[in-house]
Structures are given as structure tokens and as C-alpha cells.
Design a protein around this motif. Structure first.
Motif, PDB file in Angstrom:
ATOM      1  N   UNK A 108       0.853  -1.189   0.000  1.00 23.79           N
ATOM      2  CA  UNK A 108       0.000   0.000   0.000  1.00 23.79           C
ATOM      3  C   UNK A 108       0.890   1.241   0.000  1.00 23.79           C
ATOM      4  N   UNK A 109       0.443   2.308  -0.676  1.00 24.79           N
ATOM      5  CA  UNK A 109       1.226   3.538  -0.783  1.00 24.79           C
ATOM      6  C   UNK A 109       1.149   4.411   0.461  1.00 24.79           C
ATOM      7  N   UNK A 110       0.253   4.088   1.379  1.00 28.11           N
ATOM      8  CA  UNK A 110       0.143   4.879   2.615  1.00 28.11           C
ATOM      9  C   UNK A 110       1.415   4.678   3.441  1.00 28.11           C
ATOM     10  N   UNK A 145       0.473  -3.432   4.222  1.00 28.78           N
ATOM     11  CA  UNK A 145      -0.523  -4.295   3.588  1.00 28.78           C
ATOM     12  C   UNK A 145      -0.107  -4.626   2.150  1.00 28.78           C
ATOM     13  N   UNK A 146      -0.221  -5.877   1.765  1.00 30.33           N
ATOM     14  CA  UNK A 146       0.068  -6.285   0.396  1.00 30.33           C
ATOM     15  C   UNK A 146      -1.216  -6.222  -0.424  1.00 30.33           C
ATOM     16  N   UNK A 147      -1.118  -5.596  -1.595  1.00 25.18           N
ATOM     17  CA  UNK A 147      -2.285  -5.425  -2.458  1.00 25.18           C
ATOM     18  C   UNK A 147      -1.971  -5.842  -3.888  1.00 25.18           C
ATOM     19  N   UNK A 148      -3.018  -5.965  -4.689  1.00 26.36           N
ATOM     20  CA  UNK A 148      -2.883  -6.382  -6.086  1.00 26.36           C
ATOM     21  C   UNK A 148      -2.186  -5.305  -6.914  1.00 26.36           C
ATOM     22  N   UNK A 149      -1.495  -5.701  -7.975  1.00 29.35           N
ATOM     23  CA  UNK A 149      -0.950  -4.709  -8.907  1.00 29.35           C
ATOM     24  C   UNK A 149      -2.098  -3.899  -9.517  1.00 29.35           C
ATOM     25  N   UNK A 150      -1.870  -2.638  -9.746  1.00 28.76           N
ATOM     26  CA  UNK A 150      -2.900  -1.773 -10.292  1.00 28.76           C
ATOM     27  C   UNK A 150      -3.639  -1.004  -9.216  1.00 28.76           C
ATOM     28  N   UNK A 151      -3.568  -1.438  -7.994  1.00 30.28           N
ATOM     29  CA  UNK A 151      -4.165  -0.725  -6.870  1.00 30.28           C
ATOM     30  C   UNK A 151      -3.069   0.089  -6.217  1.00 30.28           C
ATOM     31  N   UNK A 152      -3.423   1.229  -5.632  1.00 27.38           N
ATOM     32  CA  UNK A 152      -2.444   2.076  -4.962  1.00 27.38           C
ATOM     33  C   UNK A 152      -2.518   1.926  -3.453  1.00 27.38           C
ATOM     34  N   UNK A 170      -4.538   0.029   0.103  1.00 27.42           N
ATOM     35  CA  UNK A 170      -5.344  -1.072   0.623  1.00 27.42           C
ATOM     36  C   UNK A 170      -6.762  -0.537   0.881  1.00 27.42           C
ATOM     37  N   UNK A 171      -7.711  -1.413   1.076  1.00 20.92           N
ATOM     38  CA  UNK A 171      -9.111  -1.005   1.205  1.00 20.92           C
ATOM     39  C   UNK A 171      -9.357   0.001   2.346  1.00 20.92           C
ATOM     40  N   UNK A 172      -8.825  -0.232   3.561  1.00 20.41           N
ATOM     41  CA  UNK A 172      -9.068   0.751   4.631  1.00 20.41           C
ATOM     42  C   UNK A 172      -8.506   2.142   4.307  1.00 20.41           C
ATOM     43  N   UNK A 173      -7.322   2.212   3.718  1.00 22.17           N
ATOM     44  CA  UNK A 173      -6.740   3.510   3.384  1.00 22.17           C
ATOM     45  C   UNK A 173      -7.447   4.139   2.188  1.00 22.17           C
ATOM     46  N   UNK A 174      -7.898   3.338   1.242  1.00 24.74           N
ATOM     47  CA  UNK A 174      -8.658   3.863   0.105  1.00 24.74           C
ATOM     48  C   UNK A 174      -9.952   4.506   0.604  1.00 24.74           C
ATOM     49  N   UNK A 175     -10.657   3.820   1.487  1.00 20.79           N
ATOM     50  CA  UNK A 175     -11.921   4.349   2.014  1.00 20.79           C
ATOM     51  C   UNK A 175     -11.689   5.634   2.813  1.00 20.79           C
ATOM     52  N   UNK A 176     -10.617   5.672   3.596  1.00 19.07           N
ATOM     53  CA  UNK A 176     -10.310   6.869   4.375  1.00 19.07           C
ATOM     54  C   UNK A 176     -10.002   8.048   3.453  1.00 19.07           C
TER      55      UNK A 176
END
Length: 54
Positions: free
Chosen positions: A8-10, A15-22, A24-30
Motif C-alpha cells: 500500500x502507498x500509505x 498491507x500487500x495489495x494487487x498490482x494496479x491498486x495504490x 489497501x481497502x481501509x486507506x482507500x476508504x479513508x
């Protein structure tokens, strides 16, 4: 075979995430929540400014 993942870029998040995502879900929602709040605040300021012009 193995799945490719990246972090995750935060800052500080491991957190490990899929390629193409910047983020993770909790940080994206925030971040989306902050974006929506800032957009609404900006719309409120614009509405007040336009009301004064009328």
C-alpha cells in the motif's frame, strides 16, 4: 504460480495489495471520505460566494 503483490502507498502501511491498486481497502476508504468531505466543503464555499453575487 505465485501471485504478484506490492505494498500500500500509505506511509507506514505494510498491507500487500494487487498490482494496479495504490492503497489497501481501509486507506482507500479513508482517502475517499476525505476527498468527498473536501469536495462538499468546496461546494459550500462556492454556493456562499455565488449567493453573495446575486
Amino acid at each position: 504460480m505465485g501471485r504478484r503483490l506490492h505494498r500500500c502507498a500509505e506511509i507506514g502501511c505494510r498491507e500487500l495489495i494487487k498490482p494496479g491498486w495504490t492503497y489497501c481497502q481501509p486507506h482507500y476508504e479513508a482517502r475517499m471520505k476525505k476527498y468527498v468531505h473536501a469536495k462538499q466543503a468546496n461546494a459550500d464555499v462556492d454556493a456562499r460566494f455565488l449567493f453573495k453575487l446575486v
